[in-house]
Design an enzyme around this catalytic site. Structure first.
Site, short mmCIF file in Angstrom:
data_model
loop_
_atom_site.label_atom_id
_atom_site.label_comp_id
_atom_site.label_asym_id
_atom_site.label_seq_id
_atom_site.Cartn_x
_atom_site.Cartn_y
_atom_site.Cartn_z
N SER A 1 0.73 -1.13 0.16
CA SER A 1 0.07 0.00 -0.13
C SER A 1 0.79 1.25 -0.07
CB SER A 1 -0.99 -0.03 1.11
OG SER A 1 -0.44 0.17 2.43
N LYS B 1 -6.23 3.29 9.15
CA LYS B 1 -5.27 4.44 8.58
C LYS B 1 -5.80 5.76 8.54
CE LYS B 1 -3.40 1.14 5.31
NZ LYS B 1 -3.00 0.79 3.85
#
Length: 877
Positions: free
Chosen positions: A755, A798
């Protein structure tokens, strides 16, 4: 060396053959004769023969095996002269070649009778002990040690005291021989033929079982009375030891005889029962009690049949047989495991909602799922397939939430820790063929619960492992599968057990660490980390009241300001849960208690003596609610006017220098520095990426403990920039004679995952072009070589990390946009979340330093964005 000549009456032995001791040397010759030995004209120096772990006394003829070079040299030297040897023990038997300092000085003067050669190279020397002697001086000779020896001349004493000592010691020796099974009767017969006190003394010393030091002491004593007193004490000690050993043997023999007698009696009873058809004979009380327990347990039909078979086996098995204990333990387990008993569920939705809100703040998604479950139970008798898996970072309240659910439903709560479990038998149990076999953790937990419908928490299910002993995660499939757990088979019980009434809840930190077949049988409920205001409320509602009570404080004495709690959260903790927050508040409470006690003593000096008196030993006890006795502990009751205010300034005084500071400089635009987002086992976190370009060989350097996947993402990002250099406004050979260095701070922490692709791309593009990047913007997403941005996991965690760090804008993959609906609104507040499909869309946002973060947006579609980027590049050229 002169060879020994054969006897006149016997032929010589062939060379190399073992020569046996002559037959005419009988036991009498081995102990010497009653005639006194005259020692005249002794050599000035006598060879010394060192002995290991043995003492040779005077008046004894004894064979000695000689193999050491020094001993052989001494023997040969003695044979070449008058055949005299000084026999002395060495102090340490482990020394192979003892020096003069390692030999005792008291020993026995002996004379060699004969020498026998052995095929293995050793020499058997037959020596005749003559008299006690002492080495006045040890001298070094050729290959051996010699000594200047002084013979201890025996003094003839004839008085009643010595006679009494001789008689007493002789009687002790007879008693010793009576209790000692290792000596033949001939030893005592030979002793009875002796009359000389000294011969009797040394004969006893030679046959008593004692260590080297005790026997050496006899040679060191020169007075015959002291020698008799010493050996009398040794005999008394040995007789006591032998008697104790005989008592032990008698007790063991008695126990064996009793066991045999019981065995025969039980066999007779068994035969009588068989003849009478089990009529007219009463059951053993223990067996009757066990049968009654099984009857009270209301076993299912199949289990009752199994129990009856085992009872019949137990009747036919002798009570002292090990098999009887195994069967009895098995039947006790069958009787103690619950089969029908259950608790009544409290299905009042209002009550359940109240309990959950009392114990936990936030966690709305998990609470709603539990309330849905309670609502359905109000409509049906039984609902299958309800196995929940609470997934979240450490400290977010997974275990405590499960405990609250059990309290709300009124069910028994059992916790099973699965962390580190690697043996399948810990789940299914061991078969009864193994020694010490027991059921597995599931059946043991059911026994502890005592009911068939407890709430069982399977904690840390993602921490299970496997090895050669089996795969416990595969064994858990039967436990957690609603279609199978109504007939769960434990290897120890060996009967089906119904687990369908159990409410199973599992916990995990990361869902992808759970094996897929196991994960497929559970409903996953993600517990996100707490926001700042959530932690503030949790601290005020739950943590601070609990810690004040635990430290003997009250709200009247310690008052926390909200600003102080926020300072702890912002500057002393950095976590998704509240565990570190609890530890910091505990430390504040300890410091506060110390400050209050010190303040109380300073304002009221007379209480100092009172406090000392309080801590004297007390014998008072109190009875707890559980019926346990606990000693009464002294306590000081603080006045309400004794108050300490917990302010932000006092927090720094109590906790020291803040560990975490959010600097505004970190949010300023920088060249080659971009903020990424990561998802770890402890929740979400920011992932800063730094890139610098320098002169050097054309290469890409990666540092910061990057994993293989992240390294590949960096290679893909560089390949995309190089392949699209013209459209991005870069020279085609921008990497010529340039070294690109990518570093991720906190190098001691391993990092991996796909990611970070978009973050690495933007950081490299900024470093190569020299353009600064917004500091209040973070991003996450996997990239392809064609420039597409792919979806990622852990979006909620996140975003939570981004909000915690003061980030205002977050770029996420377009495919993750649909997941924003499931994220709590409190996490999304204050964040401008922009979904992107292409890398080109991110370029127009990342390098826009003028537009406020809240107003940032995508310029156009991916195709139009790509066209705009090309046009800007042409204008720049």
């Amino acid at each position: 060396m002169s060879k020994e000549k054969p006897s006149k009456n016997k032929p010589a032995a062939p060379k190399g053959a073992q020569i046996e001791i002559e037959q005419d040397i009988d036991l009498k010759s081995l102990v010497g004769t009653e005639e006194s030995v005259e020692l005249t004209k002794l050599p000035a120096k006598i060879p010394v023969l060192a002995l290991r772990d043995v003492i040779i006394f005077p008046y004894m003829i004894f064979p000695v095996l000689v193999g050491r070079e020094s001993s052989l040299s001494a023997t040969m030297s003695a044979m070449a002269r008058e055949k005299y040897l000084f026999l002395v023990a060495q102090k340490n038997s482990a020394v192979d070649d003892p020096a003069k300092e390692e030999l005792f000085h008291h020993g026995t003067l002996a004379k060699i009778v004969r020498i026998i050669r052995l095929p293995n190279g050793l020499v058997k020397v037959l020596v005749d002990g003559l008299e006690q002697a002492i080495a006045k001086k040890y001298l070094a000779a050729d290959g051996h040690i010699e000594a200047e020896v002084e013979v201890i001349t025996p003094v003839h004493i004839d008085n009643p005291e010595l006679e009494a000592l001789v008689r007493h010691t002789s009687e002790q020796f007879r008693n010793y021989m009576k209790h000692s099974p290792q000596h033949p009767p001939e030893v005592l017969m030979q002793f009875e033929n002796m009359s000389d006190p000294r011969r009797k003394l040394f004969y006893i010393a030679a046959h008593i079982t004692k260590d080297l030091d005790a026997k050496q002491r006899i040679l060191e004593l020169t007075d015959i009375r002291e020698q008799y007193l010493h050996i009398s004490g040794l005999l008394a000690s040995e007789i006591d030891i032998l008697k104790i050993g005989q008592d032990i043997d008698q007790k063991v023999q008695s126990t064996i005889q009793k066991s045999q007698r019981n065995f025969f009696l039980h066999e007779q009873i068994r035969i009588l029962k068989k003849e009478l058809g089990d009529e007219g004979l009463e059951e053993h009380p223990e067996l009757a009690k066990l049968i009654q327990q099984l009857a009270d347990a209301h076993l299912p039909e199949a289990v009752q049949t199994k129990a009856n078979e085992e009872i019949e086996r137990l009747r036919k098995t002798p009570a002292m047989s090990p098999e009887a204990g195994v069967i009895r333990t098995y039947l006790e387990w069958l009787a103690q495991v619950p089969w029908f008993k259950r608790t009544q569920d409290n299905l009042n939705i209002g009550h359940v909602n109240k309990v959950l809100n009392e114990d936990h703040f936030a966690l709305e998604k998990a609470k709603e799922r539990i309330l849905d479950h309670i609502a359905v139970l109000n409509l049906v008798d039984k609902m299958r397939g309800q196995i929940l898996c609470l997934v979240g970072a450490p400290g977010v309240g997974k275990t405590s939430l499960a405990r609250s659910i059990a309290r709300a439903l009124g069910r028994e709560f059992i916790r099973i820790s699965l962390g580190g479990v690697r043996d399948e038998a810990e789940i299914r149990g061991h078969r009864r063929t193994y020694i010490g076999a027991l059921p597995g953790k599931i059946i043991q937990s059911m026994k502890r619960a005592g009911v068939t419908n407890p709430l069982i928490l399977l904690d840390e299910i993602d921490k299970m492992s496997m090895d050669f002993r089996g795969d416990p995660s595969s064994a858990m499939l039967e436990v957690l599968d609603p279609e199978q757990n109504n007939t769960f088979s434990d290897h120890y019980l060996d009967v089906d057990y119904d687990l369908s009434n159990v409410f199973f809840i599992t916990t995990a930190n990361i869902a992808y660490n759970i094996p897929l077949p196991l994960l497929d049988r559970m409903e996953v409920i993600e517990l996100p980390g707490y926001l700042e205001h959530d932690k503030l409320e949790i601290a005020k509602r739950h943590v601070i009241p609990a810690q004040l009570a635990a430290h003997g404080l009250t709200n009247d004495n310690v008052k926390f300001e909200d600003a102080a709690i926020l300072k702890i959260i912002r500057n002393y903790t950095e976590e998704a849960g509240v565990r570190e927050l609890v530890r910091k508040i505990q430390k504040v409470c300890r410091k506060s208690a110390r400050a209050l006690i010190t303040k109380e003593i300073m304002e009221h000096p007379e209480r100092d003596e009172e406090m000392l008196n309080m801590f004297q030993p007390l014998s008072d006890v109190t009875v707890t609610e559980e019926g346990k006795l606990e000693p009464t502990s002294p306590k000081i009751i603080l006045d309400k006017d004794v108050v300490i205010e917990i302010t932000p300034a006092r927090i720094e005084e109590f906790l020291g220098v803040p560990k975490y500071r959010t600097s505004k400089k970190e949010l300023e635009p920088k060249v080659g520095a971009v903020m990424g987002l990561a998802w770890t086992s402890t929740g979400g976190d920011v992932l800063p990426v730094e890139v610098t370009v320098m002169k050097g060989s054309e290469k890409l350097t990666l540092t910061g403990q990057l994993g293989d996947v992240m390294k590949e993402s960096a290679q893909a990002a560089l390949s995309f920039i190089r392949s699209n250099a013209e459209s991005l406004g870069l020279k085609a050979d921008f990497t010529k004679d340039k070294e690109i260095h990518i570093h991720l701070p906190e190098g001691a922490v391993p990092k991996d995952g796909p990611s970070a692709g978009i973050t690495l791309t933007m950081a490299m593009l900024s470093a190569v072009s020299g353009k600064p990047v917004r500091g209040d913007l973070a991003m996450t997403g996997e990239i392809t070589l064609r420039g597409n941005v792919l979806s990622i996991g852990g979006l909620q965690e996140k975003l939570l990390a981004a909000q915690r760090e003061g980030i205002k804008c977050v770029l996420i993959p377009q495919e993750n946009k649909r997941k924003l609906i499931e994220i709590p609104k409190k996490i999304l507040e204050g964040l401008n979340i922009i979904p992107i499909e292409r890398i080109e869309q991110a370029i127009g946002i990342v390098f826009d330093l003028k537009t406020p973060a809240a107003d940032l947006k995508i310029i156009a579609s991916p195709e139009k964005t790509k066209k705009i980027v090309k046009e800007r590049s042409k204008k720049q050229k």
